[in-house]
Enzyme design. Structure first.
Site, short mmCIF file in Angstrom:
data_model
loop_
_atom_site.label_atom_id
_atom_site.label_comp_id
_atom_site.label_asym_id
_atom_site.label_seq_id
_atom_site.Cartn_x
_atom_site.Cartn_y
_atom_site.Cartn_z
N ASN A 9 -64.14 -19.51 -70.12
CA ASN A 9 -64.85 -20.51 -69.31
C ASN A 9 -65.78 -19.74 -68.37
O ASN A 9 -65.33 -19.16 -67.39
CB ASN A 9 -63.85 -21.36 -68.52
CG ASN A 9 -64.54 -22.32 -67.56
OD1 ASN A 9 -65.76 -22.47 -67.59
ND2 ASN A 9 -63.76 -22.96 -66.69
N TRP A 10 -67.04 -19.74 -68.73
CA TRP A 10 -68.00 -18.95 -67.93
C TRP A 10 -68.28 -19.58 -66.58
O TRP A 10 -68.90 -18.95 -65.72
CB TRP A 10 -69.32 -18.82 -68.69
CG TRP A 10 -69.28 -17.90 -69.88
CD1 TRP A 10 -68.18 -17.30 -70.45
CD2 TRP A 10 -70.41 -17.47 -70.66
NE1 TRP A 10 -68.56 -16.53 -71.52
CE2 TRP A 10 -69.92 -16.61 -71.67
CE3 TRP A 10 -71.78 -17.72 -70.58
CZ2 TRP A 10 -70.76 -16.01 -72.62
CZ3 TRP A 10 -72.62 -17.12 -71.52
CH2 TRP A 10 -72.11 -16.28 -72.52
N LYS A 11 -67.89 -20.84 -66.40
CA LYS A 11 -68.23 -21.57 -65.17
C LYS A 11 -69.75 -21.47 -64.93
O LYS A 11 -70.51 -21.44 -65.88
CB LYS A 11 -67.39 -21.07 -64.00
CG LYS A 11 -65.89 -21.08 -64.35
CD LYS A 11 -64.98 -20.89 -63.19
CE LYS A 11 -63.53 -20.91 -63.66
NZ LYS A 11 -62.55 -20.83 -62.59
N HIS A 95 -61.09 -30.04 -65.57
CA HIS A 95 -60.86 -28.76 -64.89
C HIS A 95 -60.66 -29.02 -63.39
O HIS A 95 -61.29 -29.91 -62.81
CB HIS A 95 -62.05 -27.83 -65.12
CG HIS A 95 -61.77 -26.43 -64.70
ND1 HIS A 95 -61.81 -26.05 -63.37
CD2 HIS A 95 -61.40 -25.34 -65.40
CE1 HIS A 95 -61.48 -24.76 -63.30
NE2 HIS A 95 -61.24 -24.31 -64.52
N GLU A 97 -61.72 -27.59 -60.87
CA GLU A 97 -62.96 -27.54 -60.06
C GLU A 97 -63.73 -28.85 -60.19
O GLU A 97 -64.38 -29.30 -59.24
CB GLU A 97 -63.80 -26.33 -60.49
CG GLU A 97 -63.20 -25.03 -59.97
CD GLU A 97 -63.41 -23.82 -60.85
OE1 GLU A 97 -64.33 -23.82 -61.68
OE2 GLU A 97 -62.63 -22.85 -60.70
N GLU A 172 -53.37 -24.92 -65.86
CA GLU A 172 -54.05 -24.03 -64.93
C GLU A 172 -53.58 -24.35 -63.51
O GLU A 172 -54.14 -25.24 -62.85
CB GLU A 172 -55.56 -24.23 -65.00
CG GLU A 172 -56.17 -23.83 -66.32
CD GLU A 172 -57.62 -23.38 -66.16
OE1 GLU A 172 -57.92 -22.28 -66.64
OE2 GLU A 172 -58.42 -24.09 -65.53
N GLY A 178 -58.73 -17.82 -60.00
CA GLY A 178 -59.62 -16.96 -59.22
C GLY A 178 -58.94 -16.27 -58.04
O GLY A 178 -59.60 -15.66 -57.20
N SER A 217 -56.20 -16.46 -63.42
CA SER A 217 -56.11 -15.01 -63.26
C SER A 217 -55.48 -14.33 -64.48
O SER A 217 -54.71 -13.37 -64.34
CB SER A 217 -55.36 -14.64 -61.97
OG SER A 217 -56.05 -15.16 -60.85
N GLY A 238 -61.22 -17.39 -67.02
CA GLY A 238 -62.40 -17.53 -66.18
C GLY A 238 -63.08 -16.18 -65.97
O GLY A 238 -63.81 -15.69 -66.84
N GLY A 239 -62.83 -15.58 -64.82
CA GLY A 239 -63.51 -14.34 -64.44
C GLY A 239 -63.52 -13.27 -65.52
O GLY A 239 -64.55 -12.64 -65.78
P1 13P Z 1 -59.82 -17.27 -63.51
O1 13P Z 1 -59.44 -16.65 -64.83
O2 13P Z 1 -61.06 -16.68 -62.92
O3 13P Z 1 -58.66 -17.32 -62.56
O4 13P Z 1 -60.24 -18.80 -63.82
C1 13P Z 1 -59.38 -19.59 -64.56
C2 13P Z 1 -60.08 -20.84 -64.92
O5 13P Z 1 -60.35 -21.67 -64.07
C3 13P Z 1 -60.47 -21.03 -66.33
O6 13P Z 1 -60.85 -22.34 -66.59
#
Ligand code: 13P
Length: 260
Positions: A9-11, A95, A97, A172, A178, A217, A238-239
């Site tokens: 997930n590149w966000k 998600h 967010e 999640e 994050g 994470s 994510g990251g």
């Molecule tokens: P991180 O891997 O950066 O914690 O993000 C997880 C995430 O929200 C994937 O959708």
């Protein structure tokens, strides 16, 4: 064991140049892996770039959200067919967010799930509790309410369609996203098992088939312990999905598990 699935997930990250560098590294780093599935969910403006670079590879691509309407006066929104027009096979939904920053609810996320499957997209539906909910011992209450919203929205035909499209769920925990704090494999297993039971209430065969990903994470250093859990079918990253070597390393770990 279900075939593992790794989703990046590149966000809201990337630009046309850095995407090209990253995707080319992924193509090179993943091309010989055949025993798991790999997906990147990119920002909408880069879907055509993803399609152009990935269309003959073993990496699928998807959107990070979709609107529940087919068309209309919804400024800034993207309809399901707009994702399929660009070759998307997956879409993230619900998600945390989207829920916390953009005020999406169980109701809207479930409506989007319904619209996504009706357009032939495989939904990756995210659930998870906040830190306060976790500390108050409410994890299962929250996760159940998020899962049940989807279950209640789908009629029998839609549920069958969702199974056919290999619908995916992702646990999640919001406190792990994050933050550098990863859920322990044991905690993830308990919640994933609980989620699978929630699906089994509706359909036992579906529950055995549905892939449930862990996100929060997730890194190469903790992937193996998490993926070894019987109900953890891969990861939503994510990251670490923005770092080619790290993402490839996670995919390589997933690829080691044999499908039975
Ligand atoms: P991180 O891997 O950066 O914690 O993000 C997880 C995430 O929200 C994937 O959708």
């Amino acid at each position: 064991m279900r075939r593992k699935l790794i989703v990046g997930n590149w966000k809201m990250h990337g630009d046309i140049h850095s995407n090209q560098v990253l995707l080319n590294k992924l193509i090179e780093g993943l091309h010989d892996l055949n025993d798991a599935d790999y997906v990147v969910c990119v920002p909408n403006p880069y879907l055509s770039q993803a399609r152009d670079l990935l269309h003959k590879t073993n990496i699928a691509w998807g959107g990070q959200n979709v609107n529940q309407h087919e068309q209309g006066a919804f400024t800034g929104a993207v309809a399901p067919h707009m994702l399929t027009d660009f070759g998307c096979s997956y879409v993230l939904l619900g998600h945390s967010e989207r829920r916390s920053i953009f005020h999406e609810t169980n109701l809207t996320a479930s409506a989007r799930f319904e619209a996504a499957i009706n357009a032939g997209l495989t939904p990756i539906f995210c659930v998870g509790e906040t830190l306060a909910e976790h500390d108050a011992g409410l994890t299962e209450v929250i996760v159940a309410s998020q899962m049940d919203a989807v279950m209640a929205t789908l009629d029998e035909n839609e549920f069958a369609l969702a199974i056919k499209l290999n619908m995916v769920f992702a646990y999640e925990p919001v406190w792990a996203i994050g933050s550098g704090k990863t859920a322990s494999p044991e905690h993830a297993q308990i919640v994933h098992h609980f989620m699978r039971n929630r699906i089994a209430k509706r359909n036992q065969d579906a529950a055995k088939k549905v892939r449930i990903l862990y996100g929060g994470s997730l890194k190469a250093k903790n992937a193996e312990d998490l993926f070894s859990m019987p109900d953890v079918d891969g990861g939503l990253v994510g990251g670490a999905s923005l770092l080619a070597d790290e993402f490839i390393a996670i995919c390589r770990i997933a690829n080691k598990y044999e499908q039975t």
